[in-house]
Design an enzyme around this catalytic site. Sequence first.
Site, short mmCIF file in Angstrom:
data_model
loop_
_atom_site.label_atom_id
_atom_site.label_comp_id
_atom_site.label_asym_id
_atom_site.label_seq_id
_atom_site.Cartn_x
_atom_site.Cartn_y
_atom_site.Cartn_z
CE LYS A 240 -3.06 3.08 0.44
NZ LYS A 240 -3.95 3.47 -0.66
CB CYS A 298 -2.93 8.88 -0.77
SG CYS A 298 -4.67 8.69 -0.50
N1 SAJ Z 1 -1.25 14.75 -9.47
C1 SAJ Z 1 -0.36 15.33 -10.37
N2 SAJ Z 1 -0.10 14.68 -11.54
C2 SAJ Z 1 -0.69 13.48 -11.83
C3 SAJ Z 1 -1.59 12.92 -10.91
C4 SAJ Z 1 -1.86 13.57 -9.74
O1 SAJ Z 1 0.17 16.42 -10.12
O2 SAJ Z 1 -0.43 12.96 -12.91
C5 SAJ Z 1 -1.52 15.45 -8.22
C6 SAJ Z 1 -2.99 15.80 -8.06
O3 SAJ Z 1 -3.25 17.08 -8.56
C7 SAJ Z 1 -3.18 15.75 -6.55
C8 SAJ Z 1 -2.16 14.71 -6.11
O4 SAJ Z 1 -1.22 14.55 -7.17
O5 SAJ Z 1 -2.87 16.98 -5.97
C9 SAJ Z 1 -2.75 13.35 -5.76
O6 SAJ Z 1 -3.54 12.99 -6.85
P1 SAJ Z 1 -4.01 11.44 -7.02
O7 SAJ Z 1 -4.65 11.35 -8.36
O8 SAJ Z 1 -2.88 10.55 -6.74
O9 SAJ Z 1 -5.17 11.29 -5.96
P2 SAJ Z 1 -5.08 10.70 -4.50
O10 SAJ Z 1 -4.13 11.41 -3.65
O11 SAJ Z 1 -6.48 10.61 -4.03
O12 SAJ Z 1 -4.46 9.26 -4.74
C10 SAJ Z 1 -5.31 8.18 -4.77
C11 SAJ Z 1 -4.54 7.02 -4.27
N3 SAJ Z 1 -5.49 6.02 -3.95
C12 SAJ Z 1 -5.37 5.43 -2.77
O13 SAJ Z 1 -4.50 5.70 -1.97
C13 SAJ Z 1 -6.38 4.42 -2.50
C14 SAJ Z 1 -3.60 6.48 -5.31
O14 SAJ Z 1 -3.15 5.18 -4.89
C15 SAJ Z 1 -4.26 6.33 -6.62
O15 SAJ Z 1 -3.30 5.87 -7.58
C16 SAJ Z 1 -4.78 7.67 -7.05
O16 SAJ Z 1 -5.79 8.04 -6.11
C17 SAJ Z 1 -5.39 7.59 -8.43
O17 SAJ Z 1 -4.87 6.79 -9.25
O18 SAJ Z 1 -6.31 8.35 -8.70
#
Ligand code: SAJ
Length: 493
Positions: A240, A298
Site C-alpha cells: 500500500k 495519500c
Molecule cells: N497529481 C499530479 N499529476 C498526476 C496525478 C496527480 O500532479 O499525474 C496530483 C494531483 O493534482 C493531486 C495529487 O497529485 O494533488 C494526488 O492525486 P491522485 O490522483 O494521486 O489522488 P489521491 O491522492 O487521491 O491518490 C489516490 C490514491 N489512492 C489510494 O491511496 C487508495 C492512489 O493510490 C491512486 O493511484 C490515485 O488516487 C489515483 O490513481 O487516482
Amino acid sequence: MFQREGDRVKRSLASILERRGPIRSVGVVGMGYVGIPAAVLFANSPAFDAVLGFQRDSPSSGYKIPMLNRGECPLVGEEPDLRDLIRTVVDTGKFRCTSDFSEVSDLDAVTIAIQTPFKNGSDLEPDFSALTDGLRQVGRHLTPGTLVVLESTVTPGTTTGLARRILEEESGLTAGEEFALAHAPERVMVGHLIRNIQEHDRIVGGIDPASTQRAIELYSPVLTVGRIIPMTATAAEVTKTAENAFRDLQIAAINQLALYCEAIGVNVYDVRKGIASLKGEGVTRAVLWPGAGVGGHCLTKDSYHLERGVTNPAETHPLLNGGQSVFLVARNINDAMPRHMYRLSVEGLRRIDRTPAGAKVALLGWAFIRDSGDARNTPALPYMKMMIGAGASTAVHDPYVVHDDDAGVETSHDLNSVLRGADVIAIFTAHTCYYDRLDPARVMELTGRDHPVIVDGRNVIDADAFIGHGFIYKGIGRGDKNEHPICEPEYRA
Ligand code: SAJ
C-alpha cells in the site's frame, strides 16, 4: 482441534472460527471517505445481515452519526452511487451508525478505517493517536473469533506491532489464536469511492493463514471485478505505501521534466505525448501529468510511511538518514512545485515591472484534486503563504470547497468576484468548470488590468488565446510560451 506447541496447547484459531460460523455481522470504525463507502457496501451485500458504523461523537465529527442515520451522506463532492446506497441500507435497517463501541462485542468482523495524518507538515511524524484510540475502543469489546482488519494506511510493521499489541492488551485475547487480525489497505479515490472498492483488486494480508482466510471471506462479497490478492499483513502494508510512493515518484519525474522543458524552451505536453506514444509488448511508459504540486491524504505521506517501515518496527519512526531514498527525492520535487508557481508568478509580474507587493492574487482551485471538495494538503496553501509573505493580497475560488478549517482559509464560489481586480491569476486545480468559464476577454475585463499575469498550473487554458488578449502567460512546463512577446490586442473591448 488443538495443536500441541511445547507445553502450552495452542488453541487453533481455525477451530474457533469454525465454531463461530460465517461472518454475518460487520462493524466499520471511522465514518470518513474510506469507512462510509466500505460500510454501505458490506450492508448492501446479501452475505451480511447487519453493519454498524462506529464514529466518535466528537465536536468535529459527531454530526455524522445522526446524518448517516437519517440516510444522508456527510461527504462533499461528486460520489456516484454513494448517496443512494446510504439511503437504501439505512431504510432497510441493514446499516446503523453509533458511537457505542460496546456493540463491537456482538460483531463477527470489525474493520478500522481511521486516518493516520501527520502531526505537522515539518517533522513528518504520523499521528497514530486516532488510530490507537480506535484500536483501544475495539480491543475493549473484542470477543473470541472476531476478525479485526486495519484498512488505514500504516507504516509497515504496524499491524503485527502496534495494532496487535494494543488489541491484545485491551482484550486479554491472543491474536492469531483467539482472534483474527489482518491488513487490507483501502485503495479508494475521491470521486470514485464505491466503484474503487468493488473494482480494484483487494490486497488482503493476515498475521497468519487463518486470519488471511477470514479476511478473504469478509471482502470477497463486495468485489465485482476486483480480485483478492492474499499475502502477509506486513507485505500488504508495504504494498500500500509503495504503490503510492511509486505514483508520487512518477509525478515527480514528469514535474522534473517539466522544469527541464521550461529551461530548454519546449512544451512538456508535446514531449509527454511523444513519450507516451511508445507502446508495444512489454513497453510501458507510465507518464503522468506535471502540475502545481501534489496534495491529498495519500501521496503526501505514504512515502514517509514506507521509509519508516524500512528501519524499525512501527513504534519508532526514524527516516532513512541522508534522504538518499528516491522516494524522498520525489517528495522534495513535488513539494517544490508550489514554490515554482510562485516563481513563475513573480517572473510574470517582473515583465510588467511589478512585484507581489500590493498585488491582488486570484487562486483558482483550492481542492487538491479536480471536481472534489477535498482540500487536504492542498498545494495552493504554501503558494498563498508565499504570496502573502511577499505583500500580496489573495482571494480563492473553488466550486466545491467552501472553507478550509485546517488552513483557516475561506473560499468563494463566485468566480467573477475573485477575478475582479486581480493582478495575478494562478490556476491550481483543473476543475472542469474552468475549461469553459475562463474566457480571455471576460477575464481581462474583470481584472481591469492592462496585462494581468496568468499562471497555469494544470494546463487548463489556451496559452495563445490569453497571450493574444494581452495576458502575461506562464505555464508549468511551457518553455515554448513562458517568454512570449507581450501583445497589445487591437481588439480589446
Ligand atoms: N497529481 C499530479 N499529476 C498526476 C496525478 C496527480 O500532479 O499525474 C496530483 C494531483 O493534482 C493531486 C495529487 O497529485 O494533488 C494526488 O492525486 P491522485 O490522483 O494521486 O489522488 P489521491 O491522492 O487521491 O491518490 C489516490 C490514491 N489512492 C489510494 O491511496 C487508495 C492512489 O493510490 C491512486 O493511484 C490515485 O488516487 C489515483 O490513481 O487516482
